[in-house]
Design a protein around this motif. Structure first.
Motif, short mmCIF file in Angstrom:
data_model
loop_
_atom_site.label_atom_id
_atom_site.label_comp_id
_atom_site.label_asym_id
_atom_site.label_seq_id
_atom_site.Cartn_x
_atom_site.Cartn_y
_atom_site.Cartn_z
N SER A 74 39.78 54.56 48.13
CA SER A 74 40.89 54.94 47.24
C SER A 74 41.24 53.80 46.30
CB SER A 74 42.13 55.34 48.05
OG SER A 74 42.65 54.24 48.77
N LEU A 75 41.86 54.17 45.20
CA LEU A 75 42.29 53.21 44.19
C LEU A 75 43.78 52.95 44.39
CD1 LEU A 75 40.89 51.77 41.80
CD2 LEU A 75 41.75 53.57 40.32
N ASN A 76 44.14 51.69 44.57
CA ASN A 76 45.53 51.29 44.74
C ASN A 76 45.93 50.35 43.61
OD1 ASN A 76 46.38 52.41 47.50
ND2 ASN A 76 44.46 51.38 48.00
N PHE A 77 47.23 50.21 43.38
CA PHE A 77 47.70 49.39 42.26
C PHE A 77 47.16 47.96 42.32
CE2 PHE A 77 51.01 47.06 39.81
CZ PHE A 77 50.80 47.68 38.60
N PRO A 78 47.10 47.32 43.51
CA PRO A 78 46.53 45.97 43.55
C PRO A 78 45.07 45.91 43.07
CG PRO A 78 47.80 46.37 45.54
CD PRO A 78 47.73 47.68 44.80
N ASP A 79 44.33 47.01 43.21
CA ASP A 79 42.95 47.02 42.72
C ASP A 79 42.89 46.85 41.21
OD1 ASP A 79 41.80 47.53 45.30
OD2 ASP A 79 42.38 49.63 45.09
N LEU A 80 43.92 47.35 40.53
CA LEU A 80 44.00 47.19 39.07
C LEU A 80 44.29 45.74 38.72
CD1 LEU A 80 43.96 48.89 36.42
CD2 LEU A 80 46.44 49.10 36.66
N LEU A 81 45.22 45.13 39.47
CA LEU A 81 45.62 43.76 39.18
C LEU A 81 44.51 42.75 39.50
CD1 LEU A 81 49.27 43.79 40.60
CD2 LEU A 81 48.53 44.15 38.24
N ILE A 82 43.79 42.99 40.60
CA ILE A 82 42.85 41.98 41.08
C ILE A 82 41.68 41.78 40.13
CG2 ILE A 82 41.33 43.44 42.50
CD1 ILE A 82 41.64 41.32 44.74
N VAL A 83 41.27 42.84 39.41
CA VAL A 83 40.16 42.68 38.46
C VAL A 83 40.65 42.14 37.12
CG1 VAL A 83 38.77 44.47 39.56
CG2 VAL A 83 40.27 45.09 37.64
N GLN A 84 41.98 41.96 36.99
CA GLN A 84 42.56 41.34 35.80
C GLN A 84 43.02 39.91 36.10
OE1 GLN A 84 45.78 44.09 35.10
NE2 GLN A 84 44.53 45.45 33.83
N ASN A 85 42.72 39.44 37.31
CA ASN A 85 43.14 38.11 37.76
C ASN A 85 44.67 37.97 37.79
OD1 ASN A 85 42.19 35.66 38.84
ND2 ASN A 85 42.53 34.59 36.90
N LYS A 86 45.36 39.09 38.08
CA LYS A 86 46.83 39.08 38.09
C LYS A 86 47.42 39.28 39.48
CE LYS A 86 47.36 40.92 33.38
NZ LYS A 86 47.89 42.05 32.57
N TYR A 87 46.55 39.39 40.49
CA TYR A 87 47.04 39.64 41.86
C TYR A 87 47.20 38.31 42.59
CZ TYR A 87 47.66 42.26 46.21
OH TYR A 87 48.17 42.80 47.36
N GLN A 88 48.11 38.30 43.61
CA GLN A 88 48.35 37.05 44.33
C GLN A 88 47.12 36.56 45.09
OE1 GLN A 88 50.74 39.70 45.03
NE2 GLN A 88 50.82 40.00 47.23
N MET A 89 46.29 37.51 45.56
CA MET A 89 45.04 37.13 46.21
C MET A 89 43.93 37.08 45.16
SD MET A 89 42.91 39.07 49.25
CE MET A 89 42.20 40.31 48.18
N SER A 119 40.82 46.01 53.74
CA SER A 119 40.41 44.61 53.84
C SER A 119 40.63 43.83 52.55
CB SER A 119 38.92 44.52 54.22
OG SER A 119 38.12 45.18 53.26
N GLY A 120 41.15 44.48 51.52
CA GLY A 120 41.45 43.79 50.27
C GLY A 120 40.37 43.86 49.22
N THR A 121 39.10 43.81 49.65
CA THR A 121 37.96 43.92 48.74
C THR A 121 36.84 44.66 49.46
OG1 THR A 121 37.10 41.77 49.46
CG2 THR A 121 38.50 41.77 47.50
N GLY A 122 35.78 45.00 48.71
CA GLY A 122 34.56 45.53 49.31
C GLY A 122 34.37 47.02 49.27
N GLY A 123 35.40 47.79 48.87
CA GLY A 123 35.35 49.23 49.04
C GLY A 123 34.56 50.00 48.01
N PHE A 124 34.41 49.45 46.80
CA PHE A 124 33.77 50.22 45.73
C PHE A 124 32.26 49.96 45.72
CE2 PHE A 124 38.09 49.95 43.45
CZ PHE A 124 38.54 51.07 44.13
#
Length: 330
Positions: A38-53, A89-94
């Motif tokens: 599934s697509l979650n809002f943090p997935d949008l941020l993380i590929v923009q380098n805007k997420y805390q992780m 797990s934060g990453t790896g799903g796609f």
């Protein structure tokens, strides 16, 4: 295996579908063949380098997924090959496969649909931890859910109803409000018909007979946060879930004093790490509720994994109602 690779976090358009070596699980890991993610809002941020992780580059995005264990690490005893699991797990799903931390995998009971499972952990765990644990929601109380047509919002509606609460769902359009009613909300509030400075507060007052909501569930932040907090009931609890609107609001603390109200932070991820037994018990409860038909993820649509760019564009333009799920063929 194949996966969407983020080699430069400048946005989802830079993601590329690549063939990669299929890895073997090490200690504490399992290899999962991904059926849905599934697509979650943090997935949008993380590929923009805007997420805390900020994972080391390159990485495969996709925080939440479900599939079948194909191999287990040498020290993993509670999972076995062929077992269906969900994981956050934060990453790896796609992708088609991923190495998942075994400790983060939720074994799925028979009858748990894998598409639903891919859209389950983040939204329902966050909402249950927020409303039941942090918010101490009681039967007969009134909950105002902001951003109610999204993934966490629709989960919050269902969990609040299971707790015996009255639910007012706030969303930004008539069709989103109807979705909230279909998900179980008792009443709706359409943001687009109100201004933060005046009519929003009046609408809340009318919907609560002048009392205000006992609990506010806010994954949005932004300009509506302060007028909503000004509307909260005596001894109300304002649950801070996230800031999907972008700006982090500054709430005048005198309002908490005058209302005897609480501003309550909700960070399910750290709760799961710090209190693993309590989190496991909560997840077991949620899985049982699903099997009993009491809760069910609201899905906007499912798309083939190859359409990830389109899915990101839909989420970025705020068009998603409920959850978007990417599905691998077969």
């Amino acid at each position: 295996m194949h996966a969407w690779l983020c080699e430069n976090p400048v946005g989802f358009d830079a993601l590329t579908w690549k063939e990669l070596p299929t890895p073997q699980p090490g200690p504490g890991q399992v290899l999962v063949e991904i059926k849905a993610a599934s697509l979650n809002f943090p997935d949008l941020l993380i590929v923009q380098n805007k997420y805390q992780m900020k994972p080391p580059l390159p990485f495969v995005p996709g925080s939440e997924y479900a599939g079948v264990v194909r191999a287990v690490g040498p020290d993993v005893t509670h999972l076995q090959a062929g077992q269906p699991v969900a994981c956050l797990s934060g990453t790896g799903g796609f992708g088609t496969h991923t190495l998942a931390p075994a400790a983060l995998c939720l074994p799925l009971p028979a009858g748990f649909d894998l598409v639903d499972a891919a859209a389950f952990i983040m939204t329902y765990a966050t909402s249950y931890h927020a409303l039941i644990d942090r918010g101490a929601l009681k039967a007969g109380e009134t909950v105002l859910v902001l951003g109610a047509a999204g993934g966490v919002g629709t989960a919050a509606i269902q969990i609040a109803k299971q707790a015996g609460a009255r639910v007012i769902a706030a969303a930004s359009s008539a069709d989103k409000c109807q979705l909230c009613l279909d998900a179980g909300a008792d009443a709706t509030l359409n943001y687009s018909e109100h201004t933060p400075s005046g009519s929003l507060r009046e609408a809340i007052k009318q919907l609560t007979d002048g009392k205000g909501p006992d609990v506010v569930y806010d994954p949005v932040g932004g300009e509506f946060a302060e007028p909503v907090f000004r509307s909260i009931a005596w001894r109300g609890r304002y649950l801070v879930i996230g800031f999907a609107a972008g700006p982090i609001p500054s709430l005048p603390l005198n309002l908490a004093l005058l209302k005897g109200a609480s501003i309550v932070g909700v960070f399910w991820g750290d709760f799961a790490k710090r209190e693993p037994q309590a989190n496991a018990a909560m997840m077991q409860t949620l899985a049982q509720w699903y099997l009993q038909g009491k809760i069910k993820p609201v899905l906007d649509q499912t798309l083939p994994m190859s359409d990830l760019h389109r899915a990101y564009a839909l989420m970025g333009s705020r068009q998603v109602k409920g959850k978007l799920v990417m599905v691998n063929p077969g």
